[in-house]
Write a protein that holds these residues in place. Sequence first.
Motif, PDB file in Angstrom:
ATOM      1  N   PRO A 119       0.834  -1.209   0.000  1.00  0.00           N
ATOM      2  CA  PRO A 119       0.000   0.000   0.000  1.00  0.00           C
ATOM      3  C   PRO A 119       0.863   1.251   0.000  1.00  0.00           C
ATOM      4  N   ALA A 120       0.563   2.148  -0.933  1.00  0.00           N
ATOM      5  CA  ALA A 120       1.384   3.338  -1.112  1.00  0.00           C
ATOM      6  C   ALA A 120       1.494   4.149   0.176  1.00  0.00           C
ATOM      7  N   VAL A 121       0.383   4.222   0.909  1.00  0.00           N
ATOM      8  CA  VAL A 121       0.380   5.082   2.091  1.00  0.00           C
ATOM      9  C   VAL A 121       1.365   4.568   3.151  1.00  0.00           C
ATOM     10  N   GLY A 122       1.636   3.259   3.111  1.00  0.00           N
ATOM     11  CA  GLY A 122       2.570   2.668   4.070  1.00  0.00           C
ATOM     12  C   GLY A 122       4.002   3.147   3.880  1.00  0.00           C
ATOM     13  N   VAL A 123       4.323   3.595   2.678  1.00  0.00           N
ATOM     14  CA  VAL A 123       5.680   4.076   2.434  1.00  0.00           C
ATOM     15  C   VAL A 123       5.682   5.550   2.026  1.00  0.00           C
ATOM     16  N   LEU A 124       4.560   6.227   2.305  1.00  0.00           N
ATOM     17  CA  LEU A 124       4.443   7.636   1.894  1.00  0.00           C
ATOM     18  C   LEU A 124       5.549   8.506   2.499  1.00  0.00           C
ATOM     19  N   TYR A 125       5.741   8.401   3.821  1.00  0.00           N
ATOM     20  CA  TYR A 125       6.703   9.320   4.419  1.00  0.00           C
ATOM     21  C   TYR A 125       8.148   9.054   3.986  1.00  0.00           C
ATOM     22  N   PRO A 126       8.585   7.795   3.984  1.00  0.00           N
ATOM     23  CA  PRO A 126       9.942   7.538   3.490  1.00  0.00           C
ATOM     24  C   PRO A 126      10.193   8.107   2.094  1.00  0.00           C
ATOM     25  N   ILE A 127       9.239   7.897   1.187  1.00  0.00           N
ATOM     26  CA  ILE A 127       9.424   8.415  -0.164  1.00  0.00           C
ATOM     27  C   ILE A 127       9.445   9.942  -0.157  1.00  0.00           C
ATOM     28  N   TYR A 128       8.543  10.511   0.612  1.00  0.00           N
ATOM     29  CA  TYR A 128       8.464  11.969   0.748  1.00  0.00           C
ATOM     30  C   TYR A 128       9.795  12.529   1.250  1.00  0.00           C
ATOM     31  N   LEU A 129      10.335  11.861   2.295  1.00  0.00           N
ATOM     32  CA  LEU A 129      11.593  12.292   2.884  1.00  0.00           C
ATOM     33  C   LEU A 129      12.753  12.161   1.896  1.00  0.00           C
ATOM     34  N   LEU A 130      12.805  11.001   1.221  1.00  0.00           N
ATOM     35  CA  LEU A 130      13.861  10.792   0.226  1.00  0.00           C
ATOM     36  C   LEU A 130      13.776  11.843  -0.876  1.00  0.00           C
ATOM     37  N   PHE A 131      12.545  12.169  -1.272  1.00  0.00           N
ATOM     38  CA  PHE A 131      12.355  13.170  -2.316  1.00  0.00           C
ATOM     39  C   PHE A 131      12.888  14.530  -1.869  1.00  0.00           C
ATOM     40  N   ILE A 132      12.634  14.883  -0.595  1.00  0.00           N
ATOM     41  CA  ILE A 132      13.135  16.167  -0.095  1.00  0.00           C
ATOM     42  C   ILE A 132      14.660  16.166  -0.093  1.00  0.00           C
ATOM     43  N   ARG A 133      15.236  15.089   0.479  1.00  0.00           N
ATOM     44  CA  ARG A 133      16.694  15.012   0.593  1.00  0.00           C
ATOM     45  C   ARG A 133      17.375  15.044  -0.773  1.00  0.00           C
ATOM     46  N   LEU A 134      16.755  14.369  -1.762  1.00  0.00           N
ATOM     47  CA  LEU A 134      17.372  14.291  -3.081  1.00  0.00           C
ATOM     48  C   LEU A 134      16.956  15.453  -3.986  1.00  0.00           C
TER      49      LEU A 134
END
Lengths: 276, 288
Positions: A119-134
């Motif tokens: 489920p996308a929502v289960g990994v929403l924050y990690p992806i969001y965070l990685l997107f900010i960092r990168l």
Amino acid sequence: MARAVTPRRKALNTALAWAIGLLIFFPILWTILTSFKTEAEAIASPPLFLNFDWTLENYAVVQERSDYMKFLLNSVIIAGGSTLLGIIVAVPAAWSMAFVPSRRTRDILLWMLSTKMLPAVGVLYPIYLLFIRLGLLDSRAGLVVVLMLINLPIIVWMLYTYFREIPGEILEAARMDGAGLREEILYVLTPMAVPGIASTILLNFILAWNEAFWTLNLTAADAAPLTAFIASYSSPEGLFYAKLSAASTMAIAPILILGWFSQKQLVRGLTFGAVK
Amino acid sequence: MATRHFRSTARLMMAPAVILLLGWMLVPLTMTLWFSFRRYLPLRGGDLGWAGFDNYVRFVTSGAFWPSVQTTLIIVGGVLVITVALGVVLALLLDQPIWGQGAVRILVIAPFFVMPTVSALVWKNMFMDPVNGLFAHLWRFFGAEPVAWLSDVPLASIVVIVSWQWLPFATLILLTAVQSLDREQLEAAEMDGASPLARFGFIVLPHLSRAITIVVLIQTIFLLSIFAEIFVTTGGAFGTRTLTYLIYQRVLESQNVGLGSAGGVYAIILANIVAIFLMRIVGKNLDR
């Protein structure tokens, strides 16, 4: 298979099927009709069906006020880019699994499928965070990668089922004639697989075009595709039905047309070969 | 036949897809697991240390949890019942010889290709709006008081919208299954005097059971994570907060990442339970 039925029965079935079909299609039809009305006509009571002054004004206003072309371009780049990237990664993998299967092929295929169920929502924050960092937040490149990854299992699966239908003897014959791996894939397999690859591209382009979780959560003004652009209409600002309809019609029209060509692939692509 | 070199080349060709998906699965999953055991509030102090199972306990004991489970079940269950029931009827009807079969099929399938934000907004404004929506006009025409659909009966409204989107998928798959039905068996049953209802119950429905199972499983996985339809219609208000939406709010709106991540882990476990059943069927099919 056509069966013999009485003309009366056929007429009845036809009437019923058309009635239901039109009912289901009606919201789309209504949106298209409304897009050609003025805002006043769009909310007229009683509603106007065909007896209004047809105008193209809404389309011009939507483009003028909201820079519609930018969002359209984002959609094309994101859906097209993620699909093409996915195909490039998936073709060799699917080829390998279809023609040089090993004991683990089945498990790998099922495992790939299982990543689609995350489920996308289960990994929403990690992806969001990685997107900010990168520095990928609100960038088309970031979305191309994410949408490629979420659709990759479907692409591999579809290609795999298409490749499996190509008789292996043909490849062996080519090998006997001295074709290397590269020649085999380029000159023997690819021409035979073109229809399958085209269908896969088509369906995945549609899925990526309509994706509305990551596109809503990872974009703002710059990289927003049409899904996010349309969502911005959810805050009401006065009368806007006709403009909403015009924007919606433009966003769905190309996909409706592509979709009609992809009916059969839809079953294959979304049931992973479980329904034939 | 194939040489060892040939085989290892083939393995190598699989590598990019496998590595990408492995990374896509492991990296964010590990991060979610890690955050779920931390007190992590990015806007209020950042990472405040180890939390043990606190987040997991707090997520299920918060007042919003059980209502969100209930909402999720109602939406998923409601949409499944409607799409499967109507899907069977439509599939049987479209299988009959009718004039303009191709055209009707196109009309029926079209909603599947409408992007979620468009269908949600079109339904919300042009059909369910209590003042200018088409339903309001219709209600007034019959002298009834227009209904504020999305605030008075929000769950039923969302079930209708989502069912409209997924009916084509169910119909298309069930139609594919209906078309592989053994006609001679049906005709034999008819000659033996079996009523249409008996033929449906004893021949058609058992034949469709596999396809129905697949529709239910695949739709469940997609329906558990519907987002845009709620995002643009109610924004989670009026008791329409599903588990997915609740987690989204915890993570991005209130930025309580630890708590939201614990919720995310629950959602992942839930989806995997459904996925196991689906994989079994798909896996069996691979062997044939």
